[in-house]
Motif scaffolding. Structure first.
Motif, PDB file in Angstrom:
ATOM      1  N   LYS A  39      36.689  38.000  46.584  1.00 32.31           N
ATOM      2  CA  LYS A  39      37.142  37.580  45.264  1.00 32.31           C
ATOM      3  C   LYS A  39      37.932  36.285  45.362  1.00 32.31           C
ATOM      4  CE  LYS A  39      39.577  39.389  41.204  1.00 32.31           C
ATOM      5  NZ  LYS A  39      40.296  40.567  40.641  1.00 32.31           N
ATOM      6  N   ASN A  40      37.546  35.327  44.523  1.00 28.39           N
ATOM      7  CA  ASN A  40      38.315  34.092  44.400  1.00 28.39           C
ATOM      8  C   ASN A  40      39.432  34.330  43.384  1.00 28.39           C
ATOM      9  OD1 ASN A  40      39.355  31.552  44.015  1.00 28.39           O
ATOM     10  ND2 ASN A  40      37.433  30.583  43.419  1.00 28.39           N
ATOM     11  N   ARG A  41      40.673  34.313  43.843  1.00 28.81           N
ATOM     12  CA  ARG A  41      41.806  34.656  42.981  1.00 28.81           C
ATOM     13  C   ARG A  41      42.371  33.456  42.235  1.00 28.81           C
ATOM     14  NH1 ARG A  41      42.438  39.670  44.923  1.00 28.81           N
ATOM     15  NH2 ARG A  41      41.754  39.955  47.068  1.00 28.81           N
ATOM     16  N   TYR A  42      41.732  32.307  42.361  1.00 29.78           N
ATOM     17  CA  TYR A  42      42.316  31.089  41.779  1.00 29.78           C
ATOM     18  C   TYR A  42      41.426  30.456  40.726  1.00 29.78           C
ATOM     19  CZ  TYR A  42      45.298  31.837  45.743  1.00 29.78           C
ATOM     20  OH  TYR A  42      46.154  32.421  46.652  1.00 29.78           O
ATOM     21  N   VAL A  43      40.580  31.283  40.091  1.00 33.32           N
ATOM     22  CA  VAL A  43      39.760  30.780  38.991  1.00 33.32           C
ATOM     23  C   VAL A  43      40.620  30.733  37.741  1.00 33.32           C
ATOM     24  CG1 VAL A  43      37.723  31.202  37.580  1.00 33.32           C
ATOM     25  CG2 VAL A  43      37.680  31.745  40.011  1.00 33.32           C
ATOM     26  N   GLY A  44      40.570  29.626  37.014  1.00 31.22           N
ATOM     27  CA  GLY A  44      41.413  29.468  35.837  1.00 31.22           C
ATOM     28  C   GLY A  44      41.091  30.466  34.752  1.00 31.22           C
ATOM     29  N   ARG A  45      42.097  30.728  33.903  1.00 32.43           N
ATOM     30  CA  ARG A  45      41.946  31.726  32.851  1.00 32.43           C
ATOM     31  C   ARG A  45      40.994  31.271  31.761  1.00 32.43           C
ATOM     32  NH1 ARG A  45      46.087  32.429  29.742  1.00 32.43           N
ATOM     33  NH2 ARG A  45      46.967  30.413  30.291  1.00 32.43           N
ATOM     34  N   LEU A  70      31.263  32.268  41.074  1.00 33.90           N
ATOM     35  CA  LEU A  70      32.541  31.588  41.273  1.00 33.90           C
ATOM     36  C   LEU A  70      33.649  32.597  41.487  1.00 33.90           C
ATOM     37  CD1 LEU A  70      34.063  28.844  41.190  1.00 33.90           C
ATOM     38  CD2 LEU A  70      34.390  29.236  38.747  1.00 33.90           C
ATOM     39  N   LYS A  71      33.569  33.718  40.786  1.00 40.07           N
ATOM     40  CA  LYS A  71      34.600  34.747  40.883  1.00 40.07           C
ATOM     41  C   LYS A  71      34.419  35.620  42.116  1.00 40.07           C
ATOM     42  CE  LYS A  71      38.112  36.698  38.732  1.00 40.07           C
ATOM     43  NZ  LYS A  71      39.329  35.994  38.378  1.00 40.07           N
ATOM     44  N   LEU A  72      33.164  35.920  42.458  1.00 36.97           N
ATOM     45  CA  LEU A  72      32.851  36.779  43.599  1.00 36.97           C
ATOM     46  C   LEU A  72      31.798  36.117  44.473  1.00 36.97           C
ATOM     47  CD1 LEU A  72      32.476  40.273  41.868  1.00 36.97           C
ATOM     48  CD2 LEU A  72      34.390  39.514  43.264  1.00 36.97           C
ATOM     49  N   ASN A  73      31.978  36.215  45.770  1.00 32.34           N
ATOM     50  CA  ASN A  73      30.981  35.702  46.700  1.00 32.34           C
ATOM     51  C   ASN A  73      30.615  36.782  47.698  1.00 32.34           C
ATOM     52  OD1 ASN A  73      29.328  33.552  47.611  1.00 32.34           O
ATOM     53  ND2 ASN A  73      30.678  33.285  49.379  1.00 32.34           N
ATOM     54  N   VAL A  74      29.350  36.863  48.050  1.00 28.27           N
ATOM     55  CA  VAL A  74      28.878  37.907  48.955  1.00 28.27           C
ATOM     56  C   VAL A  74      29.213  37.550  50.401  1.00 28.27           C
ATOM     57  CG1 VAL A  74      26.866  39.176  49.774  1.00 28.27           C
ATOM     58  CG2 VAL A  74      27.001  38.479  47.378  1.00 28.27           C
ATOM     59  N   LEU A  75      29.763  38.510  51.140  1.00 28.74           N
ATOM     60  CA  LEU A  75      29.975  38.367  52.579  1.00 28.74           C
ATOM     61  C   LEU A  75      28.694  38.844  53.270  1.00 28.74           C
ATOM     62  CD1 LEU A  75      32.050  37.549  54.711  1.00 28.74           C
ATOM     63  CD2 LEU A  75      32.875  39.910  54.707  1.00 28.74           C
TER      64      LEU A  75
END
Length: 462
Positions: free
Chosen positions: A318-324, A340-345
């Motif tokens: 999870k990318n925790r720095y996506v703007g609101r 952008l919010k989630l990326n697959v490992l």
């Protein structure tokens, strides 16, 4: 609010906090407590403080860190205060609807912060407007404030008791006068509110995680229908004068509350782990790895792993720095919003049969995108397990649910939902299994699953 992944989640409610001390300046503590409750609302934030018989306040749109800076905090001095973070379920998202509300009335002034939603707010508002009352906001919290002021001659405590007899719906209130802090919980206990102790005073908060943040010790939860009055004499409890069946919102446990909170003596993290274990028992599957939709699905996924013996691993980062306010004007950009919010490992899922654990499915659109992302990254199979039953009915008590026609659980059977989200199998925890996970036999509002509302509700949302 966030876009992308949160489009397929029920929206947060609000968070309230209140602090009473003898001689401390508590604005910093209020802001720290609100930061701990930020997950409950990101539209606006505010605090009101009282000192020497005067109430001052500051509120605005945005996150706590955007609304308050050092200069603002320094300018608000007081030993009694309340705070609020908001997600709007009634009333538009504008600065004039931010809370706390500060009200001047014949006997002085008070401030009010409200978490919940009233089902009879429009009726009461119409009555008050017929009597000449002028409203400054479009939120139902102002209805409560006006009613309290209307009964001022009885004193603040009796006025609140009389107002509670009129209100129908969900409300957890933190109310402040020039010399008192008052906590109120609706007769069904739909919304949470707890009491904490600090060295020289007391704290009210929506969740115990806020108490931990400011160094307060959890004393107990406010009981349904109870009024707690805190002043220089200590804490006074005014119990409910009528019996109602307790119906705390089950989604407080499933999704809304922070995993490190304790609500009504239930550890949220442990509850979510138990739902995962029940899911593994109710819907077993042959698979190679268990992953979660972070972060709210993490504990249930760990529980599913422990219950099934299938290893747990991180599969989505999870990318925790996506703007609101990320703007997504096209379908293509909406698809990119999930990536952008989630990326697959990829290393953890490629060539494997994957169990994907999530806490809920509302519309199904984001679930489909995530399943497709996993398969594109090389997952052989994706088996979706959900730690709540299908959401089939709208909420009227402070959760912003879509109309029923947009709730996929209301319009499609499970097999069709499985096909729509492109999963190889789909299993929702049963209502029985969910209640089993609480360790109790009753005490929860399950209306979003079974339509059994604790009180009469309007039908226009159905």
């Amino acid at each position: 609010m966030y876009q992308g992944i949160e489009l397929d989640k029920l929206k947060e409610e609000c968070g309230v906090i209140g602090i009473y001390t003898e001689d401390s300046n508590i604005t910093n503590m209020l802001c720290f407590g609100l930061l701990a409750l930020q997950h409950r609302g990101q539209e606006s934030a505010g605090v009101a403080v009282a000192k020497d018989g005067e109430i001052d306040y500051h509120k605005d749109m945005g996150l706590v860190t955007e609304v308050f800076d050092d200069d603002t905090i320094e300018s608000l001095n007081g030993n009694i205060g309340i705070g609020h973070v908001r997600y709007s379920t009634t009333g538009e998202s504008y600065a004039y609807n931010a809370q706390p509300l500060v009200v001047q009335y014949r006997k002085g002034s008070f401030a009010l912060a409200h978490n919940g939603n009233l089902v009879n707010a429009d009726t009461i508002r119409d009555m008050l407007e017929e009597d000449g009352v002028v409203f400054q906001t479009s939120i139902d919290s102002e209805v409560i404030a006006n009613l309290i002021a209307r009964y001022h001659k009885f004193g603040i405590e009796k006025a609140i008791r009389k107002v509670m007899e009129i209100l129908k719906g969900a409300f957890a209130l933190s109310v402040m006068t020039e010399d008192k802090l008052i906590g109120v919980r609706d007769p069904h206990g739909l919304r949470p509110l707890c009491l904490g102790k600090i060295d020289d005073g007391y704290v009210l908060a929506s969740e115990s995680c806020a108490l931990d943040t400011i160094g307060a010790e959890l004393v107990r939860d406010i009981e349904p229908g109870e009024i707690v009055v805190i002043d220089k004499n200590g804490v006074k409890s005014i119990p409910s004068n009528k019996w109602c069946k307790k119906n705390m919102c089950i989604f407080e446990l499933i999704y809304f509350s922070r995993p490190d909170s304790v609500l009504d003596d239930i550890n949220i993290y442990n509850f979510r782990k138990r739902t995962g274990k029940v899911l593994a028992k109710e819907y077993p599957v042959d698979a190679d790895v268990v992953i979660s939709v972070p972060d709210s699905g993490n504990a249930a996924a760990i529980g599913f792993s422990e219950g099934s013996g299938i290893p747990y691993a991180e599969g989505l980062i999870k990318n925790r720095y996506v703007g609101r306010t990320f703007i997504q004007p096209s379908q293509e950009l909406r698809e990119q919003g999930v990536r952008l919010k989630l990326n697959v490992l990829k290393e953890n899922i490629e060539g494997k049969r994957v169990v994907l654990v999530d806490d809920s499915i509302v519309r199904g659109t984001t679930s489909r995108r995530i399943v497709n992302m996993l398969k594109k990254a090389g997952a052989k199979e994706v088996h979706v397990r959900v730690s709540s039953p299908p959401v089939k009915y709208s909420c009227y008590f402070g959760i912003d649910t879509p109309n029923r026609q947009h709730l996929i659980g209301a319009v499609k059977p499970v097999e069709e939902i499985k096909d729509m989200i492109n999963a190889d199998s789909l299993g929702y925890i049963s209502i029985k299994g969910l209640i089993e996970s609480t360790g109790r036999e009753e005490g929860y509002c399950l209306a979003c699953f079974n339509g059994d509302y604790p009180m009469e509700v309007p039908k226009n949302k159905e």
